[in-house]
Motif scaffolding. Structure first.
Motif, PDB file in Angstrom:
ATOM      1  N   ASP A 168     -26.191 -49.505  93.801  1.00 37.73           N
ATOM      2  CA  ASP A 168     -27.078 -48.343  93.892  1.00 37.73           C
ATOM      3  C   ASP A 168     -27.479 -47.844  92.512  1.00 37.73           C
ATOM      4  OD1 ASP A 168     -26.968 -48.465  96.632  1.00 37.73           O
ATOM      5  OD2 ASP A 168     -25.560 -46.790  96.862  1.00 37.73           O
ATOM      6  N   ALA A 169     -26.539 -47.888  91.560  1.00 37.39           N
ATOM      7  CA  ALA A 169     -26.862 -47.447  90.200  1.00 37.39           C
ATOM      8  C   ALA A 169     -27.967 -48.306  89.597  1.00 37.39           C
ATOM      9  CB  ALA A 169     -25.611 -47.495  89.323  1.00 37.39           C
ATOM     10  N   ASP A 222     -31.202 -47.342  91.406  1.00 32.86           N
ATOM     11  CA  ASP A 222     -31.659 -46.011  90.987  1.00 32.86           C
ATOM     12  C   ASP A 222     -32.332 -46.086  89.623  1.00 32.86           C
ATOM     13  OD1 ASP A 222     -30.647 -44.932  93.315  1.00 32.86           O
ATOM     14  OD2 ASP A 222     -28.824 -44.121  92.386  1.00 32.86           O
ATOM     15  N   GLU A 223     -31.758 -46.865  88.717  1.00 31.89           N
ATOM     16  CA  GLU A 223     -32.358 -47.004  87.397  1.00 31.89           C
ATOM     17  C   GLU A 223     -33.708 -47.708  87.487  1.00 31.89           C
ATOM     18  OE1 GLU A 223     -31.433 -48.930  82.977  1.00 31.89           O
ATOM     19  OE2 GLU A 223     -29.824 -48.757  84.457  1.00 31.89           O
ATOM     20  N   VAL A 257     -35.763 -47.650  90.009  1.00 30.47           N
ATOM     21  CA  VAL A 257     -36.719 -46.685  90.578  1.00 30.47           C
ATOM     22  C   VAL A 257     -37.150 -45.675  89.516  1.00 30.47           C
ATOM     23  CG1 VAL A 257     -36.980 -44.820  92.262  1.00 30.47           C
ATOM     24  CG2 VAL A 257     -35.905 -46.979  92.938  1.00 30.47           C
ATOM     25  N   GLU A 258     -36.185 -45.224  88.704  1.00 27.61           N
ATOM     26  CA  GLU A 258     -36.507 -44.240  87.669  1.00 27.61           C
ATOM     27  C   GLU A 258     -37.439 -44.841  86.612  1.00 27.61           C
ATOM     28  OE1 GLU A 258     -34.258 -41.453  84.290  1.00 27.61           O
ATOM     29  OE2 GLU A 258     -33.095 -42.697  85.687  1.00 27.61           O
TER      30      GLU A 258
END
Length: 530
Positions: free
Chosen positions: A476-477, A480-481, A483-484
Motif C-alpha cells: 500500500d505504501a 500510495d506514493e 498515486v501521490e
C-alpha cells in the motif's frame, strides 16, 4: 536500514533458486548463444514461451503486435498482480564466444549479434525469480497473480512504450525491473530519485521514386540511365546530406548541459549495383537520449527540418518512422526500499577462485596483466540507494530530474516500479590498460563468471515479489506514493500518458540471421562462408 526477517515463503524461494541454479546457468548460456538482435529474437522468444508454458503459465505470443514479444500469466487466486519481465536482445557487431580468447561463436563472424549488457543474464535472472516466487506461492498458499512480459528490442527502446500504450502494465501492484551493471555508483543498488530520461528513436527514409522530375522536360534523355543525361542525386545523397547536416547542427540542438546524446546508424537497403541509376532508397536511424520529453521534441524538430532540406536538394521525398517514444522515469522510494532490503538480504554476488582464474586468463589475452583479484572491488559490495544517488548527482545540475535513458521508465507510469542493479563481471584495469569489448562480452557468457549475478538477481526478484504479495502495508505504501507522484494515479494531474502513437517498426531491414544455400549465417556473411 535494518535487514528484514525473511518469511517462510521467502526462505522457500531462496531454496528453490539454489536448487535450480544449474538450470539457470544452462538457460543463460542458451540465450547467450542465440545472440539475436532487436526485433529478430525469434529463437530467444520461442524458448521463453515454451519454458513458461511448461511451468504452467498461460502465454500470449506476439503481444502488442510484436512477433518476438509475449505476455505470460500464472494465478493462485484473487490477490495482487506482480510484474516482472525478460529482455533478450543482443547487439550487432559483438559476436563473441563464451571463451577466454577473442573469437566469434562457431560459424559466425564478429559482425553477428552478441550480448553486451548482457540481456541473456538479465532475462534468466528475472525468470529465476519468477519461478521461485511461483513455487513459494504454491507451497504457502499465497494468493495473487504473476505477470511476466517478454520485451524485445530494448537496445532501440522498442517494446516497452508499445506494451505500455496497449495496457500490458495496467493493474499491477508493483513492477520489478532488474538490469546487470558495473558502472559506478549504480552497482548492487536501486535507483532512488534520478531515474532514466526520455528516449526518442526514429528512422528517416529517403525515397527517390521520380528521378525523371529532376531534369527539365527539354533535357530528358531517351532512357533514365543515359550517361549523357543529368540525373537526380538520389537517396544516398539525401542520406549523406542529412547525416552531415545533423552532425554540423548538433551543438545547436540543445544547450550544453543535461547529459543528452544523439547517435545514428545507417540501415542497409540492399542496393549493390554500379549501374547509372540514382539510389532509390536509403534509411538512417537516430536515437535521442535526453532528460525530458520537451528536449526530445526539440531535437526531433531539427532533424525533421534537416530531412526535409536533404530530400529537396536531392530529388527525393522523405518519411519519418518511429522506433521509440519513451517517457522519463518516475521514482518510487517505497519500491526502492523494498527491493534494496531484498538485495541486502541476499548480499552482493561473489566470485570464487574458479571464476577469478578464468578472469585472469581474459586479462592476459585482452592485453592486460593478471591480478590476484581480477574483478573490480565494488562488484562485491552493496551501496545504498541514497549513497548512490548522492554520487550520481555530483555531475548533474540541480534542476535536472532524469539522466541517461532506458525504456523501463514507461512501466513506472503504470505501476509502482523499482529499478535495481546487480554487478556483472568487469575486469580490474592495471597501468591504465583499457580492455576491448570482447573481454566483457565473453565474461557475460562464461558460466563461472556470470552465474553469481544471475543467482543474486533471481533471489532479489523473488524476495521483492513475495514482500509485495505478503506485506499489505508495504504494498500500500508503494501504491500510495505512486498515486501521490502522479497526482491521482493513472490519468492523474501529474501523470504522463504513453507517447506511443505508432505500430511496432518490425518491417525495416533490421540486422538478423538468415538461411541460404550456404546454411545459417548472419546477414553479413562471415569470411568462411562468403
Amino acid at each position: 536500514m535494518d535487514k528484514p526477517v525473511t518469511s517462510s515463503a521467502q526462505e522457500t524461494a531462496l531454496a528453490c533458486i539454489d536448487g535450480i541454479q544449474p538450470l539457470l546457468s544452462a538457460w543463460t548460456r542458451t540465450i547467450f548463444d542465440f545472440g539475436e538482435t532487436a526485433w529478430r529474437e525469434y529463437q530467444s522468444a520461442a524458448w521463453y514461451v515454451e519454458r513458461l508454458k511448461r511451468e504452467g503459465f498461460s502465454v500470449e505470443e506476439g503481444s502488442g503486435g510484436m512477433p518476438t514479444a509475449f505476455c505470460a500469466h500464472w494465478t493462485n487466486g484473487d490477490g495482487p498482480v506482480i510484474g516482472m519481465y525478460a529482455e533478450y536482445d543482443a547487439v550487432p557487431g559483438n559476436c563473441q564466444d563464451a571463451a577466454t580468447v577473442r573469437r566469434p561463436r562457431a560459424g559466425l563472424g564478429v559482425e553477428a549479434g552478441g550480448h553486451t549488457d548482457p540481456h541473456s543474464g538479465l532475462g534468466i535472472g528475472s525468470l529465476g525469480g519468477l519461478l521461485a516466487t511461483k513455487a513459494a506461492m504454491l507451497e504457502h498458499g499465497i494468493k495473487g497473480t504473476l505477470r511476466f512480459t517478454g520485451e524485445p528490442a530494448e537496445k532501440v527502446r522498442g517494446s516497452k512504450p508499445i506494451h505500455a500504450a496497449k495496457g500490458y502494465y495496467d493493474g499491477l501492484a508493483g513492477m520489478i525491473s532488474f538490469h546487470p551493471f558495473y558502472m559506478l555508483p549504480l552497482c548492487n543498488t536501486a535507483r532512488w530519485d534520478t531515474h532514466c530520461g526520455a528516449a526518442y528513436s526514429m528512422i528517416y527514409r529517403f525515397v527517390c521514386d521520380e528521378p525523371e522530375n529532376w531534369v527539365r522536360a527539354s533535357d530528358a534523355a531517351p532512357i533514365p540511365q543515359a550517361h549523357s543525361a543529368v540525373r537526380a542525386p538520389g537517396a544516398n545523397d539525401a542520406l549523406m546530406m542529412m547525416y552531415m547536416a545533423s552532425k554540423a547542427l548538433r551543438d545547436s540542438m540543445l544547450t550544453h548541459q543535461g547529459g543528452w546524446s544523439i547517435s545514428e546508424a545507417i540501415l542497409t537497403t540492399g542496393q549493390a549495383t554500379a549501374d547509372n541509376l540514382p539510389a532509390g532508397l536509403a534509411e538512417i536511424q537516430y536515437m535521442i537520449r535526453v532528460p525530458t520529453i520537451a528536449m526530445a521534441e526539440q531535437v526531433t524538430a531539427v532533424l525533421d527540418r534537416n530531412a526535409q532540406a536533404a530530400a529537396a536538394m536531392s530529388g527525393c521525398r522523405y518519411e519519418r518512422h518511429w522506433v521509440s517514444k519513451s517517457r522519463p522515469g518516475l521514482a518510487n522510494h517505497a519500491m526502492a526500499d523494498i527491493t534494496y532490503q531484498s538485495l541486502s538480504t541476499v548480499g552482493p554476488p561473489r566470485w570464487d577462485e574458479a571464476a577469478r582464474a578464468i578472469a585472469r586468463e581474459v586479462q592476459v589475452n585482452a592485453g592486460g596483466e593478471a591480478t590476484e583479484n581480477p574483478f573490480i572491488d565494488e562488484l562485491e559490495r552493496l551501496i545504498t540507494p541514497q549513497e548512490a544517488e548522492a554520487i550520481l548527482r555530483r555531475d548533474l545540475p540541480p534542476s535536472q530530474v532524469n539522466s541517461t535513458s532506458d525504456d523501463y521508465t514507461d512501466m513506472s507510469w503504470h505501476a509502482p516500479t523499482s529499478r535495481f542493479y546487480v554487478a556483472r563481471p568487469a575486469l580490474r584495469s592495471t597501468k591504465g590498460h583499457t580492455y576491448p569489448a570482447w573481454a566483457m562480452n565473453a565474461l557475460g557468457g562464461i558460466p563461472a563468471a556470470i552465474d553469481p549475478m544471475v543467482t543474486c538477481a533471481s533471489k532479489t526478484v523473488a524476495l521483492t515479489a513475495l514482500r509485495l504479495l505478503e506485506d499489505k502495508a508495504a504494498r500500500d505504501a508503494a501504491m500510495d506514493e505512486f498515486v501521490e507522484r502522479t497526482g491521482g494515479g493513472v490519468g492523474g494531474s501529474n501523470w504522463i500518458a504513453p507517447l506511443c502513437d505508432y505500430e511496432a517498426p518490425i518491417h525495416f531491414r533490421w540486422p538478423e540471421y538468415v538461411t541460404t544455400a550456404r546454411g545459417r549465417d548472419w546477414w553479413i556473411p562471415a569470411a568462411s562462408t562468403a
